[in-house]
Write a protein that holds these residues in place. Structure first.
Motif, PDB file in Angstrom:
ATOM      1  N   LEU A   1      -8.941 -11.094  -5.856  1.00  0.00           N
ATOM      2  CA  LEU A   1      -8.670  -9.835  -5.168  1.00  0.00           C
ATOM      3  C   LEU A   1      -9.068  -8.682  -6.064  1.00  0.00           C
ATOM      4  CD1 LEU A   1      -5.059 -10.695  -3.915  1.00  0.00           C
ATOM      5  CD2 LEU A   1      -7.220 -11.106  -2.724  1.00  0.00           C
ATOM      6  N   VAL A   2      -9.688  -7.674  -5.470  1.00  0.00           N
ATOM      7  CA  VAL A   2     -10.087  -6.490  -6.226  1.00  0.00           C
ATOM      8  C   VAL A   2      -9.345  -5.292  -5.650  1.00  0.00           C
ATOM      9  CG1 VAL A   2     -11.993  -5.025  -6.965  1.00  0.00           C
ATOM     10  CG2 VAL A   2     -12.362  -7.490  -6.658  1.00  0.00           C
ATOM     11  N   LEU A   3      -8.717  -4.507  -6.543  1.00  0.00           N
ATOM     12  CA  LEU A   3      -7.971  -3.318  -6.138  1.00  0.00           C
ATOM     13  C   LEU A   3      -8.829  -2.074  -6.331  1.00  0.00           C
ATOM     14  CD1 LEU A   3      -4.528  -4.154  -7.779  1.00  0.00           C
ATOM     15  CD2 LEU A   3      -5.403  -4.844  -5.531  1.00  0.00           C
ATOM     16  N   ALA A   4      -8.441  -0.998  -5.661  1.00  0.00           N
ATOM     17  CA  ALA A   4      -9.171   0.261  -5.804  1.00  0.00           C
ATOM     18  C   ALA A   4      -9.159   0.751  -7.243  1.00  0.00           C
ATOM     19  CB  ALA A   4      -8.569   1.319  -4.872  1.00  0.00           C
ATOM     20  N   SER A   5      -8.163   0.362  -8.016  1.00  0.00           N
ATOM     21  CA  SER A   5      -8.051   0.738  -9.430  1.00  0.00           C
ATOM     22  C   SER A   5      -8.999  -0.060 -10.321  1.00  0.00           C
ATOM     23  CB  SER A   5      -6.623   0.509  -9.906  1.00  0.00           C
ATOM     24  OG  SER A   5      -6.279  -0.875  -9.759  1.00  0.00           O
ATOM     25  N   GLN A   6      -9.783  -0.968  -9.706  1.00  0.00           N
ATOM     26  CA  GLN A   6     -10.709  -1.877 -10.398  1.00  0.00           C
ATOM     27  C   GLN A   6      -9.990  -3.028 -11.093  1.00  0.00           C
ATOM     28  OE1 GLN A   6     -14.042  -1.587  -9.815  1.00  0.00           O
ATOM     29  NE2 GLN A   6     -13.242   0.013  -8.466  1.00  0.00           N
ATOM     30  N   GLN A   7      -8.696  -3.094 -10.976  1.00  0.00           N
ATOM     31  CA  GLN A   7      -7.987  -4.270 -11.470  1.00  0.00           C
ATOM     32  C   GLN A   7      -8.236  -5.441 -10.526  1.00  0.00           C
ATOM     33  OE1 GLN A   7      -4.441  -1.908 -11.470  1.00  0.00           O
ATOM     34  NE2 GLN A   7      -3.972  -2.502 -13.561  1.00  0.00           N
ATOM     35  N   SER A   8      -8.082  -6.654 -11.041  1.00  0.00           N
ATOM     36  CA  SER A   8      -8.338  -7.840 -10.229  1.00  0.00           C
ATOM     37  C   SER A   8      -7.178  -8.816 -10.374  1.00  0.00           C
ATOM     38  CB  SER A   8      -9.646  -8.519 -10.635  1.00  0.00           C
ATOM     39  OG  SER A   8      -9.558  -9.007 -11.963  1.00  0.00           O
ATOM     40  N   ILE A   9      -7.006  -9.638  -9.364  1.00  0.00           N
ATOM     41  CA  ILE A   9      -5.969 -10.669  -9.337  1.00  0.00           C
ATOM     42  C   ILE A   9      -6.619 -11.965  -8.897  1.00  0.00           C
ATOM     43  CG2 ILE A   9      -3.780 -11.393  -8.304  1.00  0.00           C
ATOM     44  CD1 ILE A   9      -3.267  -8.372  -7.736  1.00  0.00           C
TER      45      ILE A   9
ATOM     46  N   ARG B   1       6.162  -9.888  -9.358  1.00  0.00           N
ATOM     47  CA  ARG B   1       5.589  -8.639  -9.869  1.00  0.00           C
ATOM     48  C   ARG B   1       5.097  -7.847  -8.666  1.00  0.00           C
ATOM     49  NH1 ARG B   1       2.102  -8.520 -15.251  1.00  0.00           N
ATOM     50  NH2 ARG B   1       2.475  -6.330 -15.790  1.00  0.00           N
ATOM     51  N   MET B   2       5.784  -6.759  -8.356  1.00  0.00           N
ATOM     52  CA  MET B   2       5.397  -5.933  -7.213  1.00  0.00           C
ATOM     53  C   MET B   2       4.568  -4.762  -7.689  1.00  0.00           C
ATOM     54  SD  MET B   2       7.625  -4.336  -4.108  1.00  0.00           S
ATOM     55  CE  MET B   2       6.796  -3.412  -2.806  1.00  0.00           C
ATOM     56  N   LEU B   3       3.388  -4.597  -7.108  1.00  0.00           N
ATOM     57  CA  LEU B   3       2.502  -3.488  -7.420  1.00  0.00           C
ATOM     58  C   LEU B   3       2.438  -2.576  -6.204  1.00  0.00           C
ATOM     59  CD1 LEU B   3      -0.396  -5.445  -9.169  1.00  0.00           C
ATOM     60  CD2 LEU B   3       1.698  -4.530 -10.164  1.00  0.00           C
ATOM     61  N   CYS B   4       2.857  -1.328  -6.382  1.00  0.00           N
ATOM     62  CA  CYS B   4       2.989  -0.405  -5.260  1.00  0.00           C
ATOM     63  C   CYS B   4       2.998   1.034  -5.776  1.00  0.00           C
ATOM     64  CB  CYS B   4       4.278  -0.710  -4.508  1.00  0.00           C
ATOM     65  SG  CYS B   4       4.726   0.485  -3.239  1.00  0.00           S
ATOM     66  N   PRO B   5       2.226   1.923  -5.194  1.00  0.00           N
ATOM     67  CA  PRO B   5       1.265   1.693  -4.112  1.00  0.00           C
ATOM     68  C   PRO B   5      -0.095   1.260  -4.667  1.00  0.00           C
ATOM     69  CG  PRO B   5       1.426   4.036  -4.557  1.00  0.00           C
ATOM     70  CD  PRO B   5       2.399   3.358  -5.493  1.00  0.00           C
ATOM     71  N   VAL B   6      -0.716   0.311  -4.012  1.00  0.00           N
ATOM     72  CA  VAL B   6      -2.047  -0.152  -4.398  1.00  0.00           C
ATOM     73  C   VAL B   6      -2.905  -0.318  -3.146  1.00  0.00           C
ATOM     74  CG1 VAL B   6      -1.306  -1.350  -6.494  1.00  0.00           C
ATOM     75  CG2 VAL B   6      -1.368  -2.590  -4.331  1.00  0.00           C
ATOM     76  N   GLN B   7      -4.206  -0.261  -3.337  1.00  0.00           N
ATOM     77  CA  GLN B   7      -5.131  -0.454  -2.228  1.00  0.00           C
ATOM     78  C   GLN B   7      -6.039  -1.623  -2.547  1.00  0.00           C
ATOM     79  OE1 GLN B   7      -7.557   2.923  -1.233  1.00  0.00           O
ATOM     80  NE2 GLN B   7      -8.733   1.812   0.324  1.00  0.00           N
ATOM     81  N   LEU B   8      -6.052  -2.599  -1.654  1.00  0.00           N
ATOM     82  CA  LEU B   8      -6.910  -3.769  -1.793  1.00  0.00           C
ATOM     83  C   LEU B   8      -8.284  -3.430  -1.221  1.00  0.00           C
ATOM     84  CD1 LEU B   8      -7.093  -6.803  -2.523  1.00  0.00           C
ATOM     85  CD2 LEU B   8      -6.272  -7.304  -0.211  1.00  0.00           C
ATOM     86  N   THR B   9      -9.342  -3.704  -1.996  1.00  0.00           N
ATOM     87  CA  THR B   9     -10.692  -3.351  -1.551  1.00  0.00           C
ATOM     88  C   THR B   9     -11.591  -4.553  -1.302  1.00  0.00           C
ATOM     89  OG1 THR B   9     -11.440  -3.084  -3.844  1.00  0.00           O
ATOM     90  CG2 THR B   9     -10.616  -1.119  -2.721  1.00  0.00           C
ATOM     91  N   ALA B  10     -11.260  -5.714  -1.862  1.00  0.00           N
ATOM     92  CA  ALA B  10     -12.117  -6.883  -1.654  1.00  0.00           C
ATOM     93  C   ALA B  10     -11.308  -8.163  -1.780  1.00  0.00           C
ATOM     94  CB  ALA B  10     -13.270  -6.893  -2.655  1.00  0.00           C
TER      95      ALA B  10
ATOM     96  N   ALA C   1       0.803  -1.223   0.000  1.00  0.00           N
ATOM     97  CA  ALA C   1       0.000   0.000   0.000  1.00  0.00           C
ATOM     98  C   ALA C   1       0.834   1.270   0.000  1.00  0.00           C
ATOM     99  CB  ALA C   1      -0.927  -0.003   1.212  1.00  0.00           C
ATOM    100  N   SER C   2       2.028   1.229   0.611  1.00  0.00           N
ATOM    101  CA  SER C   2       2.827   2.445   0.795  1.00  0.00           C
ATOM    102  C   SER C   2       4.076   2.406  -0.061  1.00  0.00           C
ATOM    103  CB  SER C   2       3.232   2.605   2.267  1.00  0.00           C
ATOM    104  OG  SER C   2       2.103   2.621   3.099  1.00  0.00           O
ATOM    105  N   ALA C   3       4.356   3.510  -0.727  1.00  0.00           N
ATOM    106  CA  ALA C   3       5.593   3.611  -1.494  1.00  0.00           C
ATOM    107  C   ALA C   3       6.777   3.554  -0.532  1.00  0.00           C
ATOM    108  CB  ALA C   3       5.627   4.901  -2.287  1.00  0.00           C
ATOM    109  N   PRO C   4       7.846   2.817  -0.870  1.00  0.00           N
ATOM    110  CA  PRO C   4       9.001   2.701   0.032  1.00  0.00           C
ATOM    111  C   PRO C   4       9.753   4.024   0.133  1.00  0.00           C
ATOM    112  CG  PRO C   4       9.495   1.700  -2.092  1.00  0.00           C
ATOM    113  CD  PRO C   4       8.033   2.072  -2.121  1.00  0.00           C
TER     114      PRO C   4
END
Length: 414
Positions: A161-169, A142-151, A50-53
């Motif tokens: 998994l659903v991200l705030a960007s509407q992308q899914s994994i 594959r590191m995705l950062c910063p991202v927010q997990l919503t579901a 969630a947080s940029a390093p």
């Protein structure tokens, strides 16, 4: 490092997805990336943070640090990770345990167990940068950062998994390494037990007149345990547990007032306290999942168990979990099993349950025992420390937990 951008597809498929890119998540991602299926192909791993390093070197005098037990360092070496961390670490060659105002004390030394060090102290910022560099160089992470997990949507064949960007994994195995307030744990309604210790930890980097030179100290004071860990450049990392109101008062002091009060609590084993970095304070509470598994999901690190800092067991317990999970998945791959299936995760938990329960009990018991001024408890703990000093065989339980090795335990050298 990858960031969410238009080049990332709206949906991803992964073998393992880790939520949380701190120490636990990053270490496990690198360890799992080295595993291979029988045909030689690697796992495809996604790491969500969630947080940029932090960018650039951290000012060392304000850095937070953790102690890695010798067993944790050995596990990190087996997974090929320790060489990246070693340049930033300071060895612990001796641990001095004492009770303020009372004669009981004992020492553990690396030489007693034929080891170069009982453990290593590393700044979290330096460790984080080293791990991020390693992840960026690993093709199957594959590191995705910063991202927010919503579901989090568990299913029979995968967890979506659903991200705030509407992308899914879609992932075969989900690993929650997202800390004491784990979103994944809450989303899956995995229950935890909590206990408020009524204490807060004051953390700072301090400079003493005498170089600690590999010496660590665990000093039990009236309010709670005070630990000093040796760092590079002659500095020490302080973790001082105090009742909440006393911690607030200590935080309100100016630097000199803080150093004076610390001097009174710790004593003069390292001479005068000369300087302190930025102080941090956080409340202490136990949070533990008695069954850290969900459908195709496992909790690790602070998401599974957030402990009292006494005896520095938190990350070291988590490292044993990571090591065992990696071994369980390695075995599953070799046998052609589903890595997210219940039989694999159940075997992992069967392996780890005893150690987790024992370590949680130990840290909670020590926190209560050494934060209590009742005369019988004071007499009992001082007698125990004195006996350990005179009868080295009685130190083995303390040494076993401190060193953090999986069996077999290294024999004491006569």
């Amino acid at each position: 490092m990858s960031h969410i951008d238009p080049t990332v597809p709206p949906s991803l498929q992964a073998d393992v997805t880790l939520v949380g890119g701190g120490m636990s998540g990053a270490v496990l991602a690198l360890a799992l990336a080295a595993l291979r299926r029988p045909d030689g192909t690697p796992l495809q791993i996604v790491l969500l943070e969630a947080s940029a390093p932090e960018q650039g070197p951290h000012p060392g005098f304000d850095a937070r640090a953790i102690a890695l037990a010798a067993g944790s360092c050995e596990a990190l070496a087996r997974h090929g990770i320790w060489p990246r961390l070693a340049p930033h670490a300071s060895p612990i060659t001796q641990i001095h345990v004492s009770d303020r105002g009372h004669p009981g004390q004992t020492r553990l030394t690396a030489a007693e167990y034929g080891l170069p060090a009982l453990g290593q102290v590393i700044e979290l910022s330096a460790a984080g940068q080293a791990l991020q560099e390693a992840i960026a160089q690993t093709a199957n992470i594959r590191m995705l950062c910063p991202v927010q997990l919503t579901a989090v949507i568990p299913g029979e064949q995968a967890v979506d998994l659903v991200l705030a960007s509407q992308q899914s994994i879609s992932t075969r195995l989900l690993v929650a390494a997202d800390g004491g307030h784990s979103f994944v744990r809450q989303a899956l309604k995995i229950p935890v037990r909590r206990h408020d210790y009524g204490q807060s930890a004051v953390i700072a980097t301090v400079k003493t007149a005498e170089d600690p030179a590999g010496r660590a100290f665990e000093r039990f004071t009236r309010g709670g345990p005070l630990a000093l860990l040796p760092m590079q450049q002659g500095l020490s990392s302080l973790v001082w547990s105090l009742p909440g109101d006393e911690a607030e008062a200590v935080m309100a002091l100016d630097d000199q007032g803080f150093l004076d009060q610390l001097q009174q609590a710790f004593g003069w084993r390292l001479g005068r306290f000369l300087r302190t970095g930025v102080r941090h304070c956080y409340p202490l509470a136990l949070t533990a999942a008695d069954y850290p598994l969900g459908q195709r999901t496992v909790l690790v690190g602070n998401a599974a168990h957030l402990l009292h800092p006494i005896a520095g067991q938190g990350f070291n317990l988590g490292m044993r979990d990571l090591d065992a999970l990696c071994a369980a998945l390695c075995h599953a791959l070799a046998q052609g099993e589903d890595i997210g299936g219940y039989p694999v995760l159940a075997r992992y938990w069967q392996c780890r349950q005893g150690d987790q329960e024992a370590t949680i009990w130990l840290t909670s018991s020590l926190a209560r025992l050494f934060s209590n001024d009742l005369a019988p408890l004071v007499a009992g703990r001082n007698l125990a420390l004195a006996l350990m000093a005179r009868l080295p065989c009685l130190k083995e339980p303390l040494a076993r937990q401190t060193l953090g090795f999986q069996p077999p335990f290294p024999a004491r050298k006569e």
